[in-house]
Every structure is written in C-alpha cells, then in structure tokens.
Design a protein around this motif. Sequence first.
Motif, PDB file in Angstrom:
ATOM      1  N   LEU A 287       1.242  -1.156  -0.260  1.00  0.00           N
ATOM      2  CA  LEU A 287       0.119   0.186  -0.372  1.00  0.00           C
ATOM      3  C   LEU A 287       0.958   1.367   0.241  1.00  0.00           C
ATOM      4  O   LEU A 287       0.355   2.195  -0.310  1.00  0.00           O
ATOM      5  CB  LEU A 287      -0.531  -0.212   1.158  1.00  0.00           C
ATOM      6  N   PHE A 288       2.016   1.007   0.446  1.00  0.00           N
ATOM      7  CA  PHE A 288       2.966   2.412   0.899  1.00  0.00           C
ATOM      8  C   PHE A 288       3.841   2.549  -0.763  1.00  0.00           C
ATOM      9  O   PHE A 288       3.287   3.331  -1.722  1.00  0.00           O
ATOM     10  CB  PHE A 288       4.033   1.798   2.018  1.00  0.00           C
ATOM     11  N   LEU A 289       3.358   1.790  -0.665  1.00  0.00           N
ATOM     12  CA  LEU A 289       4.286   1.413  -2.657  1.00  0.00           C
ATOM     13  C   LEU A 289       3.870   2.079  -3.728  1.00  0.00           C
ATOM     14  O   LEU A 289       3.875   2.661  -4.748  1.00  0.00           O
ATOM     15  CB  LEU A 289       5.539   0.161  -2.533  1.00  0.00           C
ATOM     16  N   GLY A 290       2.528   1.373  -3.381  1.00  0.00           N
ATOM     17  CA  GLY A 290       1.506   1.536  -4.270  1.00  0.00           C
ATOM     18  C   GLY A 290       0.762   3.428  -4.392  1.00  0.00           C
ATOM     19  O   GLY A 290       0.563   4.030  -5.408  1.00  0.00           O
ATOM     20  N   ARG A 291       0.873   3.975  -2.849  1.00  0.00           N
ATOM     21  CA  ARG A 291       0.685   5.244  -3.326  1.00  0.00           C
ATOM     22  C   ARG A 291       1.533   6.177  -3.993  1.00  0.00           C
ATOM     23  O   ARG A 291       1.491   6.938  -4.152  1.00  0.00           O
ATOM     24  CB  ARG A 291       0.659   6.106  -1.673  1.00  0.00           C
ATOM     25  N   GLU A 292       2.787   6.113  -3.652  1.00  0.00           N
ATOM     26  CA  GLU A 292       3.696   6.670  -3.596  1.00  0.00           C
ATOM     27  C   GLU A 292       3.921   6.756  -5.755  1.00  0.00           C
ATOM     28  O   GLU A 292       3.941   7.282  -6.360  1.00  0.00           O
ATOM     29  CB  GLU A 292       4.968   5.485  -3.741  1.00  0.00           C
ATOM     30  N   ALA A 293       3.535   5.166  -5.670  1.00  0.00           N
ATOM     31  CA  ALA A 293       3.442   5.074  -7.705  1.00  0.00           C
ATOM     32  C   ALA A 293       2.830   5.360  -8.647  1.00  0.00           C
ATOM     33  O   ALA A 293       2.984   6.333  -9.522  1.00  0.00           O
ATOM     34  CB  ALA A 293       3.625   3.371  -7.746  1.00  0.00           C
ATOM     35  N   VAL A 294       1.527   5.478  -7.520  1.00  0.00           N
ATOM     36  CA  VAL A 294       0.162   6.198  -8.376  1.00  0.00           C
ATOM     37  C   VAL A 294       0.121   8.063  -8.560  1.00  0.00           C
ATOM     38  O   VAL A 294       0.164   8.351  -8.912  1.00  0.00           O
ATOM     39  CB  VAL A 294      -0.674   5.353  -7.285  1.00  0.00           C
ATOM     40  N   LEU A 295       0.772   8.150  -7.205  1.00  0.00           N
ATOM     41  CA  LEU A 295       0.679   9.849  -6.970  1.00  0.00           C
ATOM     42  C   LEU A 295       1.782  10.267  -8.071  1.00  0.00           C
ATOM     43  O   LEU A 295       1.134  11.320  -8.342  1.00  0.00           O
ATOM     44  CB  LEU A 295       0.749   9.984  -5.376  1.00  0.00           C
ATOM     45  N   ALA A 296       3.042   9.763  -8.143  1.00  0.00           N
ATOM     46  CA  ALA A 296       4.412   9.961  -9.103  1.00  0.00           C
ATOM     47  C   ALA A 296       3.712   9.464 -10.383  1.00  0.00           C
ATOM     48  O   ALA A 296       3.849  10.867 -11.583  1.00  0.00           O
ATOM     49  CB  ALA A 296       5.523   8.841  -9.487  1.00  0.00           C
ATOM     50  N   SER A 297       2.685   9.351 -10.554  1.00  0.00           N
ATOM     51  CA  SER A 297       2.244   8.837 -12.279  1.00  0.00           C
ATOM     52  C   SER A 297       1.046  10.239 -12.513  1.00  0.00           C
ATOM     53  O   SER A 297       0.721  10.192 -13.322  1.00  0.00           O
ATOM     54  CB  SER A 297       1.411   7.498 -12.562  1.00  0.00           C
ATOM     55  N   ILE A 298       0.471  10.054 -11.564  1.00  0.00           N
ATOM     56  CA  ILE A 298      -1.070  11.353 -11.181  1.00  0.00           C
ATOM     57  C   ILE A 298      -0.065  12.415 -11.883  1.00  0.00           C
ATOM     58  O   ILE A 298      -0.124  13.384 -12.506  1.00  0.00           O
ATOM     59  CB  ILE A 298      -1.712  11.084 -10.057  1.00  0.00           C
ATOM     60  N   ARG A 299       1.111  12.701 -10.940  1.00  0.00           N
ATOM     61  CA  ARG A 299       1.821  14.148 -11.569  1.00  0.00           C
ATOM     62  C   ARG A 299       2.254  13.876 -12.800  1.00  0.00           C
ATOM     63  O   ARG A 299       2.679  15.543 -13.337  1.00  0.00           O
ATOM     64  CB  ARG A 299       3.242  14.136 -10.232  1.00  0.00           C
ATOM     65  N   GLU A 300       2.855  12.875 -12.896  1.00  0.00           N
ATOM     66  CA  GLU A 300       3.617  13.141 -14.385  1.00  0.00           C
ATOM     67  C   GLU A 300       2.424  13.615 -15.385  1.00  0.00           C
ATOM     68  O   GLU A 300       2.773  14.163 -16.676  1.00  0.00           O
ATOM     69  CB  GLU A 300       3.923  11.847 -14.661  1.00  0.00           C
ATOM     70  N   TRP A 301       1.420  12.741 -15.324  1.00  0.00           N
ATOM     71  CA  TRP A 301       0.668  13.057 -16.845  1.00  0.00           C
ATOM     72  C   TRP A 301      -0.039  14.031 -16.136  1.00  0.00           C
ATOM     73  O   TRP A 301      -0.746  15.130 -17.015  1.00  0.00           O
ATOM     74  CB  TRP A 301      -0.724  11.925 -16.142  1.00  0.00           C
TER      75      TRP A 301
END
Length: 411
Positions: A287-301
């Motif tokens: 969950l911690f890793l997933g949150r970091e990855a999701v938020l990074a992907s959203i910032r990128e887009w």
Amino acid sequence: MRHCIACGAILPDRCLFELREAPVSAQDIPDAATVGEDRGMTLTLHQCDACGLVQLGCEPVHYYRDVIRAGGATATMRDLRTEQYRHLIETWHLEGKRFLEVGCGRGEFLNFLRDFPVEAYGIEHKEELVRMARADGLRVWREFTERADQVFGQGPEASMLPAPEEGWTLPDGPFDVFLSFNFLEHQPHPDVMLRSIRNNLAEDGMGLITVPSLEYILERGSYYELLHDHIAYYSFETLRNLLEHCGFAVLEETRINRDTISMIVRKCAAVEDGDRRQVSVENMEPLFLGREAVLASIREWKTKLAAEGKKFAIWGASHQGFTLASTAGLAGSVEYIIDSAPFKQGRFAPASHIPIVSPEYYFEKPVDAILIVAPGYTDEIAEIIRRRYAPDVSVLTMRINRIEQLSKERV
C-alpha cells in the motif's frame, strides 16, 4: 478501547496504514448547499490478533444498513451475476428453491434472478429502495439483520412498505438459499448478520456471498480502494474464518471480476472460539509503495497535459475516483468527474469538491483526456468515449499503480 468487529477481541493500537484526506463518505455526496462544510478524514487500518481481520479504526458510516448500487444494472454486472446464478443453481441443483437476497437495494440483482426457475425474495433497510423494488414487481420487504435470533418477516423489524398488490404476503421461513453481494464489508457486526441469516435457513441451506478482496488491493498496491464505507477488508482466510465461526462450511471459493471474493457456503455447526484457524499477519508495504507510484504517475500526467495546454476529466464518481481526487490533490486540475448515475450529477466529489456531471456535459465543455476510474467497467466506458466523443480524446485508465493510455481503436 476498540474491539474487533468480528470476534470482539481487543484491537492492537498499532496502525498498519494511514490514509489522510480520505472522503468521509462515498454516498453522502455534498451538494451546493453542503459542499462548504465538507472535509476529508484520516482512515487507519488495524489487524485483529485473534481472528486476523483487517479493519478500520473508526465507526461505520451512518447508512451501513442501506444498499446503494450505482452500477448495479449495467451490462457488465448483469453478465457477472447471471453467470454466478447459473453456476450456483445448476451445480448444486437448486431449481425450485426459495432464494433470499439480504441487502437487495432496489432489486437490481433480484431482477436478473427472474430468468431462473427459483422463487426470489429480498430484504432491504432503506424504505425508498424497498418502494422502488416493489414498484418493479419484486417480492421485497423492509428489514435488516439486527439480531442473531431474528426471524425474517416477523416482529417489529419487518415491514412491507408498501402494502402488497400482487397478492403475496411475507413468506414463512426458512429459506433455502441466501445471497449477499458486497454488503458484509460495510457491517460493524458481521457475525450478527451471518448468524441472523443462518437462523433463517433450512438445515441444508446454502448461500452465495461476495466481498471486495484484500488480496487484490495488496497485489496492486491500490490504496485508493480504501474508504470509510468499507469498515472491514476481508481476505480469503479471514472471510472463511468468520463464516465457519458463524456456522457455514465453505464449499467453493474463487475471485471474480478480478477484485471480488466469492464463496458458496452451506449451513453447518459453528466452529468454537478455540478452534479458529490461524491467519497470517498482513504486510501493508504494497500500500505504501502503491501510493507512491500512483501519486508519481498522476503528477507526471498532470504536468504533461498542463504543458500541452490540455484539459482532462475523470470518469467514475466511484469511491476509487473520490479517493484519488482528494489524496492526489486533483482539485483545480480536473475539470469535472463524469458519472452516469443521475443521483450523483450536480453534486461535488467529497473532500476534493470537483463537480460531478453527466456524460452529456462533455459536449458543453469538452476536455482533451479522460481518466477512467471505475474498476470492472473500464472497457464498457472506454467504448462509450470512443463512440460518442471526439476521436482525438485521450482515454486513460489506472493500471495496477500507474496511469496508462488506451488504444483509440474501438473495443
């Protein structure tokens, strides 16, 4: 001091995962008059040392007795429920049996059961939904599982609302089969609900029960699946443990629609406390890793679309969409959230306050990209976008823990 909702043991103080700025509710969606008072909340996950159930460390939403299904009548859900009904009835020879859906909403899934040779009934707590089901010719009455020794159709809990017009009366029990679709995870007393159901089943009575899968959430690291409405997060282990403790033997178990646990059960003797199965300690690192990855992907887009001067929207006023919007800080970046459910349109996403609009609103205020956040319905929605909207609209979706662009070709 807080106790486990399933077994009553004292919950440990340790928090497995914390989610800040989460929506307070997935159903009490603020309107123009109340949006100014709406605020996010912090959700904390805990695991019971005694029975292993992962659960929220807060009180349930006030409407946990009610079943509200925005996507209950879609083609995707019709196909899924029809397949489940056919397998259950044909495999276990349940033709002619009396089925009862516990928490039937306005009868969306009971409607699908009309195609099978069984007697179908339903109970629902919300009066308005009972009226809607009855208006559709379904045999539904107002009741909720308040006590383990409750007899359905009798006592102060049961009410027809409205009076029957088809000539049927409240049926005498017991029932042969119960159905429960993604309802148990809302309950602050799941053991009471299951024992109440068991009390109304024939001695060889069976059931079909589904809940969202904790395994699915952890495999994907999809922290945005967490919400206040779901006070419990069942794994195969903990759901099986609870069912056996409440007097059900699990005959079949599988995962359907990628994100849902489905079990077929039969009434049996209850397992004593000392005989509970040992369950594993859940690792919340995904969950911690997933949150970091999701938020990074959203910032990128967000950065990419802003640099190109493009506007984007979300499709799906779902709890996943609400949580993504609030925890990723999408207010001010997303033009609106599209949803086909009329009762959500004209309101605002909880916590982020992004306006919710109908699919037709796109033609008034077009966007260049649409992010689909509606697990289980992605292909169906993508086809609507490709068929109805401008051909150059970018169709995006959440894949595991990142945003992915879908092909522009029709499905």
